[in-house]
Design an enzyme around this catalytic site. Structure first.
Site, mmCIF file in Angstrom:
data_model
loop_
_atom_site.group_PDB
_atom_site.id
_atom_site.type_symbol
_atom_site.label_atom_id
_atom_site.label_comp_id
_atom_site.label_asym_id
_atom_site.label_seq_id
_atom_site.Cartn_x
_atom_site.Cartn_y
_atom_site.Cartn_z
ATOM 1 C CG ASN A 153 -2.197 -0.833 0.931
ATOM 2 O OD1 ASN A 153 -3.070 -0.408 0.175
ATOM 3 N ND2 ASN A 153 -2.273 -2.023 1.513
ATOM 4 C CG LEU A 185 -4.899 -1.605 19.154
ATOM 5 C CD1 LEU A 185 -5.582 -1.948 20.480
ATOM 6 C CD2 LEU A 185 -5.797 -0.734 18.298
ATOM 7 C CG HIS A 187 -9.455 -3.669 8.448
ATOM 8 N ND1 HIS A 187 -8.528 -4.367 9.197
ATOM 9 C CD2 HIS A 187 -10.577 -4.429 8.416
ATOM 10 C CE1 HIS A 187 -9.077 -5.507 9.605
ATOM 11 N NE2 HIS A 187 -10.313 -5.564 9.153
HETATM 12 C C1 GRF Z 1 -3.305 -4.808 3.899
HETATM 13 O O1 GRF Z 1 -4.196 -5.844 3.573
HETATM 14 C C2 GRF Z 1 -3.959 -3.802 4.800
HETATM 15 O O2 GRF Z 1 -5.313 -3.640 4.544
HETATM 16 C C3 GRF Z 1 -3.764 -4.397 6.164
HETATM 17 O O3 GRF Z 1 -2.490 -4.986 6.135
HETATM 18 C C4 GRF Z 1 -2.170 -5.301 4.781
HETATM 19 C C5 GRF Z 1 -0.893 -4.606 4.479
HETATM 20 O O4 GRF Z 1 -0.396 -4.925 3.203
HETATM 21 N N1 GRF Z 1 -3.910 -3.395 7.200
HETATM 22 P P1 GRF Z 1 0.844 -4.120 2.629
HETATM 23 O O5 GRF Z 1 1.945 -4.183 3.698
HETATM 24 O O6 GRF Z 1 0.421 -2.716 2.361
HETATM 25 O O7 GRF Z 1 1.253 -4.856 1.388
#
Ligand code: GRF
Length: 194
Positions: free
Chosen positions: A16, A94, A111
């Site tokens: 991400n 958290l 999420h």
């Molecule tokens: C993603 O599925 C996000 O929604 C969750 O953890 C995962 C992280 O993936 N919170 P990345 O590290 O961004 O590839």
């Protein structure tokens, strides 16, 4: 227009974060990546940030006696890099008052479920186990409740009859990358929603 100076908190893969950095680099997202702060020495996200010219800082929880000290260090590193928007991109902890009070209304999380359904770990597995027909992802403001803050944006994906955790997760992840970028683009830091 308020400049978006982004600090990422990451614990793992970092896809991400990479999606956001790609959009910034291509000029499609008006923002600046300032630093990636990671709590896991084995996280691919650390190398990924460095490869893209972003400062990458490791801050491990085990090096601090109290959670408060850990969080205050996260805040210090982010502030030192001029961050005014914190993106939790796969950050597996958290955050409490010491951190959240330092960036009021400026901490957002992605999420992989349609919250409030399936907060916490293995959201895609929870969705499959529950037999839902529509899954998806949520971008939300962060508060002290796990995956519990006000929702900013959501995107839905159909669950196919032959889906596995892997296939569903991959479909949702592609949505996550787009949704997070859109949500950041739409944030108005001058006139906060919360
Ligand atoms: C993603 O599925 C996000 O929604 C969750 O953890 C995962 C992280 O993936 N919170 P990345 O590290 O961004 O590839």
């Amino acid at each position: 227009m308020f400049e978006k100076n982004i600090g990422f908190l990451v614990s793992g893969r970092g896809s991400n974060m990479a999606a956001i950095l790609d959009e910034i680099a291509s000029g499609r997202l008006a923002a600046e990546g300032r630093v990636a702060v990671c709590d896991n020495p084995g996280a691919p996200a650390l190398a990924l940030a460095a490869d893209r010219g972003l400062s990458a800082v490791l801050v491990e929880r085990k090096n601090f006696p109290r959670r408060r000290d850990f969080e205050e260090t996260l805040v210090r590193v982010l502030k030192e890099h001029g961050v005014n928007l914190v993106i939790l991109a796969g950050f597996m902890r958290l955050l409490g008052p010491p951190f959240l009070a330092a960036f009021p209304g400026r901490v957002i999380n992605i999420h992989p479920s349609l919250l409030p359904a399936f907060p916490g770990l293995e959201a895609q597995r929870q969705a499959l186990d529950h037999g839902v027909k529509i899954a998806g992802c949520t971008v939300h403001y962060v508060n002290e409740v796990m995956d519990g803050g006000p929702i900013i944006a959501q995107a839905a994906a159909a669950v196919e009859p032959d889906d596995t955790v892997e296939s569903l997760s991959a479909r949702i992840l592609a949505l996550e990358h787009r949704l997070l970028v859109q949500a950041i683009a739409g944030l108005d830091l001058e006139h906060q929603a919360i």
